[in-house]
Write a protein that holds these residues in place. Structure first.
Motif, PDB file in Angstrom:
ATOM      1  N   MET A   1     -57.944-114.677 -12.050  1.00  0.00           N
ATOM      2  CA  MET A   1     -57.064-114.989 -13.161  1.00  0.00           C
ATOM      3  C   MET A   1     -55.613-114.937 -12.702  1.00  0.00           C
ATOM      4  O   MET A   1     -55.292-114.366 -11.659  1.00  0.00           O
ATOM      5  CB  MET A   1     -57.282-113.992 -14.303  1.00  0.00           C
ATOM      6  N   ALA A   2     -54.713-115.545 -13.474  1.00  0.00           N
ATOM      7  CA  ALA A   2     -53.292-115.497 -13.159  1.00  0.00           C
ATOM      8  C   ALA A   2     -52.756-114.093 -13.410  1.00  0.00           C
ATOM      9  O   ALA A   2     -53.462-113.226 -13.919  1.00  0.00           O
ATOM     10  CB  ALA A   2     -52.559-116.520 -14.026  1.00  0.00           C
ATOM     11  N   ASN A   3     -51.497-113.866 -13.043  1.00  0.00           N
ATOM     12  CA  ASN A   3     -50.901-112.560 -13.257  1.00  0.00           C
ATOM     13  C   ASN A   3     -51.057-112.156 -14.721  1.00  0.00           C
ATOM     14  O   ASN A   3     -50.632-112.872 -15.623  1.00  0.00           O
ATOM     15  CB  ASN A   3     -49.416-112.612 -12.891  1.00  0.00           C
ATOM     16  N   PRO A   4     -51.713-111.008 -15.008  1.00  0.00           N
ATOM     17  CA  PRO A   4     -51.995-110.638 -16.398  1.00  0.00           C
ATOM     18  C   PRO A   4     -50.728-110.392 -17.206  1.00  0.00           C
ATOM     19  O   PRO A   4     -49.757-109.840 -16.708  1.00  0.00           O
ATOM     20  CB  PRO A   4     -52.815-109.343 -16.250  1.00  0.00           C
ATOM     21  N   GLN A   5     -50.769-110.808 -18.481  1.00  0.00           N
ATOM     22  CA  GLN A   5     -49.652-110.583 -19.398  1.00  0.00           C
ATOM     23  C   GLN A   5     -49.953-109.350 -20.240  1.00  0.00           C
ATOM     24  O   GLN A   5     -50.381-109.437 -21.387  1.00  0.00           O
ATOM     25  CB  GLN A   5     -49.442-111.805 -20.293  1.00  0.00           C
ATOM     26  N   ALA A   6     -49.770-108.182 -19.637  1.00  0.00           N
ATOM     27  CA  ALA A   6     -50.044-106.923 -20.330  1.00  0.00           C
ATOM     28  C   ALA A   6     -49.162-106.809 -21.564  1.00  0.00           C
ATOM     29  O   ALA A   6     -47.998-107.212 -21.556  1.00  0.00           O
ATOM     30  CB  ALA A   6     -49.798-105.744 -19.396  1.00  0.00           C
ATOM     31  N   MET A   7     -49.724-106.267 -22.646  1.00  0.00           N
ATOM     32  CA  MET A   7     -48.998-106.147 -23.903  1.00  0.00           C
ATOM     33  C   MET A   7     -49.160-104.746 -24.491  1.00  0.00           C
ATOM     34  O   MET A   7     -50.272-104.214 -24.546  1.00  0.00           O
ATOM     35  CB  MET A   7     -49.490-107.184 -24.914  1.00  0.00           C
ATOM     36  N   PHE A 235     -54.661-105.693 -21.749  1.00  0.00           N
ATOM     37  CA  PHE A 235     -54.431-106.004 -20.342  1.00  0.00           C
ATOM     38  C   PHE A 235     -53.899-107.410 -20.154  1.00  0.00           C
ATOM     39  O   PHE A 235     -53.007-107.664 -19.346  1.00  0.00           O
ATOM     40  CB  PHE A 235     -55.747-105.825 -19.576  1.00  0.00           C
ATOM     41  N   ASP A 236     -54.443-108.347 -20.939  1.00  0.00           N
ATOM     42  CA  ASP A 236     -53.999-109.732 -20.868  1.00  0.00           C
ATOM     43  C   ASP A 236     -54.342-110.411 -22.191  1.00  0.00           C
ATOM     44  O   ASP A 236     -55.422-110.198 -22.740  1.00  0.00           O
ATOM     45  CB  ASP A 236     -54.672-110.467 -19.703  1.00  0.00           C
ATOM     46  N   ARG A 237     -53.432-111.243 -22.692  1.00  0.00           N
ATOM     47  CA  ARG A 237     -53.626-111.851 -24.016  1.00  0.00           C
ATOM     48  C   ARG A 237     -54.840-112.767 -24.076  1.00  0.00           C
ATOM     49  O   ARG A 237     -55.383-113.024 -25.159  1.00  0.00           O
ATOM     50  CB  ARG A 237     -52.371-112.611 -24.433  1.00  0.00           C
ATOM     51  N   SER A 238     -55.298-113.272 -22.939  1.00  0.00           N
ATOM     52  CA  SER A 238     -56.481-114.143 -22.915  1.00  0.00           C
ATOM     53  C   SER A 238     -57.603-113.521 -22.088  1.00  0.00           C
ATOM     54  O   SER A 238     -58.364-114.227 -21.423  1.00  0.00           O
ATOM     55  CB  SER A 238     -56.110-115.525 -22.349  1.00  0.00           C
ATOM     56  N   ASP A 239     -57.710-112.215 -22.129  1.00  0.00           N
ATOM     57  CA  ASP A 239     -58.650-111.469 -21.297  1.00  0.00           C
ATOM     58  C   ASP A 239     -60.106-111.747 -21.658  1.00  0.00           C
ATOM     59  O   ASP A 239     -60.518-111.568 -22.806  1.00  0.00           O
ATOM     60  CB  ASP A 239     -58.355-109.971 -21.439  1.00  0.00           C
ATOM     61  N   THR A 240     -60.894-112.174 -20.684  1.00  0.00           N
ATOM     62  CA  THR A 240     -62.325-112.390 -20.887  1.00  0.00           C
ATOM     63  C   THR A 240     -63.032-111.066 -21.141  1.00  0.00           C
ATOM     64  O   THR A 240     -64.035-111.010 -21.852  1.00  0.00           O
ATOM     65  CB  THR A 240     -62.946-113.063 -19.644  1.00  0.00           C
ATOM     66  N   TYR A 241     -62.494-109.985 -20.585  1.00  0.00           N
ATOM     67  CA  TYR A 241     -63.095-108.660 -20.725  1.00  0.00           C
ATOM     68  C   TYR A 241     -62.267-107.780 -21.659  1.00  0.00           C
ATOM     69  O   TYR A 241     -62.040-106.603 -21.397  1.00  0.00           O
ATOM     70  CB  TYR A 241     -63.250-108.007 -19.347  1.00  0.00           C
ATOM     71  N   MET A 242     -61.815-108.377 -22.761  1.00  0.00           N
ATOM     72  CA  MET A 242     -60.996-107.658 -23.728  1.00  0.00           C
ATOM     73  C   MET A 242     -61.690-106.385 -24.203  1.00  0.00           C
ATOM     74  O   MET A 242     -61.055-105.344 -24.393  1.00  0.00           O
ATOM     75  CB  MET A 242     -60.678-108.565 -24.913  1.00  0.00           C
ATOM     76  N   HIS A 243     -63.015-106.437 -24.394  1.00  0.00           N
ATOM     77  CA  HIS A 243     -63.751-105.274 -24.886  1.00  0.00           C
ATOM     78  C   HIS A 243     -63.746-104.125 -23.890  1.00  0.00           C
ATOM     79  O   HIS A 243     -63.900-102.960 -24.275  1.00  0.00           O
ATOM     80  CB  HIS A 243     -65.199-105.657 -25.222  1.00  0.00           C
TER      81      HIS A 243
END
Length: 274
Positions: A1-7, A235-243
């Motif tokens: 993935m690209a550099n994560p956009q942590a929020m 961790f990232d706004r489009s995280d596949t592993y959000m859970h």
């Protein structure tokens, strides 16, 4: 993935604040386990619907004043993976026919995960708005009529602002686990255990922050929340592993803001799951 956009999901607009106290209404919820429990930081103080009808598993949030919301989350819920959650925004109480924002009905998921995969996770359903939406009223519609329990439980609701460090997390960020299970070895050599809940932790640093960002966000957030105030971390706004990687947490340790070079600043974070 690209550099994560942590929020960092902060401020927590859905919590009672200095000036405004949010109000919850709608749906059908047990009087012993009411909607008001969603504002209680203790995840054991759940809100429980009286049944699984879509007219029962819905609720409105009045933030008291229009706020720019970036993230909306339901924490420690029992909503099934095939159910849907829909968020709508309005500046008119009770009127969501032509909403300012509509997430549409989103499958809770995660896609491909099994019940065994989700065991032991504080299930958190997170919806991230690309550029934020200013509104006073929000409606959450949960469609989970097939829930085997015949009801829905939710431990916490979070509608937040967001700070996403412009420079991102430094390489070396670590997602870990804190297990405070007690272990006792008997005289005979057997090991006995008193299991405790396993908490997820994040350890990382952010660097090269300009002065405005360091003090309008990092410094202010630490000062207001301390080591006990809750925030939502993604961790990232489009995280596949959000859970796996998103969580309601506290800053277990506060970090000094370092004047690292010229007008740039850096600091470290240790986040601990609630």
């Amino acid at each position: 993935m690209a550099n994560p956009q942590a929020m960092f999901g902060w401020p927590m607009y859905s919590d009672p604040g200095v000036t405004y106290t949010p109000a919850l209404s709608g749906g059908s919820w047990l009087s012993a386990l009411p909607l008001a429990n969603l504002l209680d930081r203790r995840l054991s103080r759940i809100a429980r619907s009286t049944n699984a009808l879509t007219t029962s598993t819905t609720f409105d949030i009045d933030l008291g004043v229009a706020r720019t919301v970036f993230m909306l989350a339901l924490v420690k819920h029992t909503i099934t993976r095939t159910a849907t959650v829909r968020w709508r925004a309005s500046n008119t109480a009770g009127n969501f026919a032509s909403p300012l924002h509509d997430s549409t009905a989103l499958v809770v998921g995660p896609v491909g995960a099994t019940d065994e995969d989700m065991a032991g996770i504080n299930a958190t359903n997170v919806y991230v708005i690309a550029s934020g939406q200013s509104a006073r009223y929000w409606r959450c519609d949960i469609a989970d009529t097939g829930n085997a329990a015949g009801r829905v439980d939710i431990g916490r609701v979070a509608l937040t602002g967001a700070w996403s460090p412009t420079t991102g997390m430094q390489t070396g960020a670590k997602l870990g686990f804190d297990d405070s299970t007690e272990r006792l070895v008997t005289d005979g050599g057997a090991a006995l255990y008193r299991p405790r809940a396993i908490r997820r932790t994040w350890d990382f640093s952010v660097s090269w922050l300009q002065e405005a960002e360091a003090f309008a966000n990092a410094c202010k957030m630490q000062r207001q929340l301390g080591s006990s105030g809750q925030l939502l971390f993604v961790f990232d706004r489009s995280d596949t592993y959000m859970h796996e990687r998103a969580m309601l947490c506290v800053m277990e340790q506060l970090s000094a803001i370092e004047f690292s070079q010229a007008s740039y600043h850096s600091l470290a974070f240790r986040l601990s799951e609630e």
